[in-house]
Design a protein around this motif. Structure first.
Motif, short mmCIF file in Angstrom:
data_model
loop_
_atom_site.label_atom_id
_atom_site.label_comp_id
_atom_site.label_asym_id
_atom_site.label_seq_id
_atom_site.Cartn_x
_atom_site.Cartn_y
_atom_site.Cartn_z
N ASN A 1 0.46 -1.04 0.38
CA ASN A 1 0.12 0.04 0.23
C ASN A 1 1.12 0.90 -0.05
O ASN A 1 0.60 2.53 -0.04
CB ASN A 1 -0.93 -0.26 1.50
CG ASN A 1 -1.56 -1.12 1.20
OD1 ASN A 1 -3.10 -1.29 0.23
ND2 ASN A 1 -1.98 -2.09 2.44
N ASP A 2 1.88 1.03 0.48
CA ASP A 2 2.67 2.14 0.01
C ASP A 2 3.35 2.63 -0.99
O ASP A 2 3.38 1.99 -2.21
CB ASP A 2 4.02 1.91 1.55
CG ASP A 2 3.93 1.82 2.88
OD1 ASP A 2 2.96 2.41 2.94
OD2 ASP A 2 3.91 1.04 3.12
N LYS A 3 3.56 3.68 -0.92
CA LYS A 3 4.87 4.21 -2.19
C LYS A 3 5.69 3.61 -2.38
O LYS A 3 6.93 3.29 -1.81
CB LYS A 3 4.45 5.62 -2.04
CG LYS A 3 5.12 6.16 -3.92
CD LYS A 3 4.94 7.63 -4.26
CE LYS A 3 5.59 8.26 -5.18
NZ LYS A 3 5.47 9.98 -5.11
N THR A 4 6.34 3.20 -3.84
CA THR A 4 7.80 2.59 -4.15
C THR A 4 8.05 3.84 -4.17
O THR A 4 9.03 3.64 -5.74
CB THR A 4 7.32 1.34 -4.97
OG1 THR A 4 7.19 2.18 -5.86
CG2 THR A 4 6.86 -0.11 -4.93
N SER A 5 8.95 4.56 -3.48
CA SER A 5 9.97 5.15 -3.52
C SER A 5 10.52 6.45 -2.13
O SER A 5 9.80 5.90 -1.41
CB SER A 5 9.49 6.61 -4.87
OG SER A 5 10.10 7.74 -4.24
N VAL A 6 11.60 5.60 -2.01
CA VAL A 6 12.12 6.57 -0.07
C VAL A 6 13.53 7.62 -0.76
O VAL A 6 14.06 7.69 -1.86
CB VAL A 6 12.96 5.13 0.36
CG1 VAL A 6 13.64 5.37 1.58
CG2 VAL A 6 11.95 3.82 0.26
#
Length: 571
Positions: free
Chosen positions: A267-272
């Motif tokens: 559910n999280d955005k695949t960006s860090v």
């Protein structure tokens, strides 16, 4: 033109025949690199000479392969289809058609273009090979468009049908299945992005749908662990990078060597985002984990130095009260100039230095003329509080999710900074001694950082970045802590303790704070006017003193008159 067209058709036909034969008779071809699963290979790529790579004897329990190739800063290309140069002469075409040149030479090019969904180009490039039933041999192609030869390291990893497929649900990037990590950086932050993974599946079976549902039988059960690995400080060599990259390609090595920064769900955005560390090598990787089957797979790691090996700008090759006033005024003025004006960096530094000097002189003038101790010590305490608050958020506490909110961060930061002068308001001399010892010794640390890289400079630099960049709140502020940092930390502590101890010994028995200079000057002037016994009472006026001084200077340049009788005696 008709003759040239016939040549092109002939070349295309011969290309397909030879390319098809290369998969079977690859060992006899020129420019062939043979790989083994899990074995690192070092080799050099040149622009005119692409290479063909091959893997034999693939086990039947292997469902898919991930090939990855790494270089320090020059791009390389890995492709499912042959890579040829795009220009060739008529003579070269004729020689190719009559079999005088091998198919892998640069002269057979220009006739085939790479599709964006069949190749990957970069300093860390990878492809996923979904194996067909009964397939035991795999072939791919390597090349570079750079002028200089490129030193590369490559490895091939195998996975089974139970393992998740990195990038198997890609909708953002070019490849159909994209296991690569895409990295962008600026002065403030480094951001990595990657495509979501999919569940594993057997050979010859259609992949599970990516968006058919969000239950535990779909790819939404997958989790992503983001890892960060720091290279040795002050080492920008190619050999060091390729050596340490070997620790970041497979799941067991990544878990044993790197620091897990965050775990993302589907559910999280695949960006860090992370704090940029110019000149410090960092490797990032992502491990996708299937909690239901307890299996995992690693993406293709990406690395950065947050600087350029080729560009001129951003290159890798690249006072007590006065000091306190300079820090305060310079810090805020630098933030205002950077955020509100498009002035260049060099001009910004000059203006910041001028503003800091004005602030330092102003604080000194306030003390000299008025002697307002509370204002001066408030500034001193705020600087110490700023450093203590910066150190607090330099620890893992600063990476807590709650502090990614700018409001929470700045309120907490300000409270810690203000708390220091409030606590020490009853013992201002101790506050002044502590600030001089701690801030002065930290200034030595910053000076050392100019010549010998250390992570301790990011204690304050991370706060400055957050004040300047509105998106920096999402960045993880991890930094390497290696031998250099331990040495400089020990130096910092030793200087701080010795400085504080020396000041306490020197100030023992003295007044807490002497009268301010203007008051002393005024008292001395009144004493001279009223005390006729004081020799200074009889000092001549300034005009007479200056005239006497000039007379003395003039006498230095006059010849000395001869002594004795010069006239002859008269008899």
């Amino acid at each position: 033109m008709g003759f040239l067209q016939l040549l092109v058709v002939a070349v295309l036909a011969s290309e397909h025949r030879v390319a098809g034969a290369a998969e079977v008779f690859g060992n006899s071809s020129e420019g062939l690199i043979e790989f083994s699963v899990g074995k690192f290979r070092y080799f050099e790529l040149n622009r005119p000479f692409p290479e063909e790579a091959i893997l034999h004897d693939i086990s039947s329990n292997v469902t898919f392969l991930i090939f990855q190739i790494h270089s320090q800063y020059q791009n390389t290309t890995v492709s499912f289809s042959p890579i040829w140069n795009r220009t060739c002469t008529l003579d070269q075409l004729v020689n190719l058609c009559f079999g005088r040149l091998p198919i892998h030479d640069n002269v057979s090019s220009g006739l085939q273009t790479l599709l964006s969904n069949s190749s990957e180009t970069g300093t860390a490039s990878g492809l996923v090979f979904i194996l067909r039933p009964e397939q035991s041999t795999c072939t791919w192609y390597l090349g570079t468009s750079g002028i200089q030869p490129v030193q590369n390291m490559a490895i091939l990893l195998s996975y089974s049908e139970r393992d998740p497929v990195p990038g198997g649900c890609n909708l953002e990037f070019d490849l159909d299945i994209d296991p690569n990590i895409y990295l962008e950086y600026n002065f403030f932050e480094t951001t990595i992005k990657f495509a979501p993974a999919n569940l594993g599946y057997a050979r010859g079976v259609d992949p599970p749908p990516c968006d058919a549902g969000t239950d535990q039988d779909s790819r939404w059960r997958l989790q992503y662990d983001v890892y960060q690995y720091f290279l040795p400080e002050n080492d920008l060599t190619e050999e060091m990078l390729l050596k340490h990259l070997q620790r970041m390609v497979s799941v067991p090595q990544v878990k044993a060597s790197a620091l897990k920064v965050v775990t993302l769900t589907a559910n999280d955005k695949t960006s860090v985002s992370f704090s940029s560390l110019p000149g410090q090598g960092v490797i990032y990787n992502v491990i996708v984990w299937d909690p239901f089957l307890n299996t995992s797979a690693a993406y293709v790691p990406a690395h950065t130095y947050a600087c350029s090996f080729e560009a001129g700008e951003g290159s890798c090759a690249s006072l007590e009260l006065f000091f306190i006033g300079f820090i305060i005024m310079g810090f805020f003025f630098y933030i205002l100039i950077t955020r509100l004006t498009p002035i260049k960096y060099d001009v910004n530094l000059i203006l910041t230095a001028v503003a800091g000097s004005v602030g330092g002189m102003f604080l000194v003038a306030v003390w000299w003329r008025f002697g307002i101790l509370s204002i001066c010590m408030l500034c001193v305490g705020l600087v110490l509080g700023f450093l203590i608050s910066s150190v607090t958020f330099f620890t893992p506490l600063g990476n807590l999710k709650i502090f990614h909110d700018d409001g929470v961060f700045w309120v907490t930061f300000s409270c810690i900074a203000i708390l220091i002068p409030v606590v020490f308001m009853g013992c201002l001399r101790i506050l002044n001694i502590l600030t001089c010892g701690v801030i002065g010794s930290y200034s030595v640390v910053l000076a050392i950082d100019s010549y010998w890289s250390t992570s301790l400079s990011y204690i304050t630099l991370n706060v400055l970045k957050r004040a300047l960049n509105k998106d920096f709140h999402r960045a993880f502020t991890n930094v390497p802590f290696q031998t250099n940092d331990f040495i400089i930390l020990a130096v910092w502590g030793m200087l701080a303790v010795s400085g504080i101890t020396l000041q306490i010994q020197r100030e023992r028995g003295r007044p807490f704070f002497p009268p301010h200079p203007y008051k002393l000057w005024k008292q001395e002037r009144e004493r001279r006017v009223t005390n006729i016994l004081d020799p200074s009472y009889h000092i001549p006026p300034l005009r007479e003193r200056l005239y006497g001084r000039l007379t003395q200077i003039k006498g230095l340049f006059q010849k000395e008159q001869p002594a004795g009788e010069r006239t002859p005696l008269l008899l």
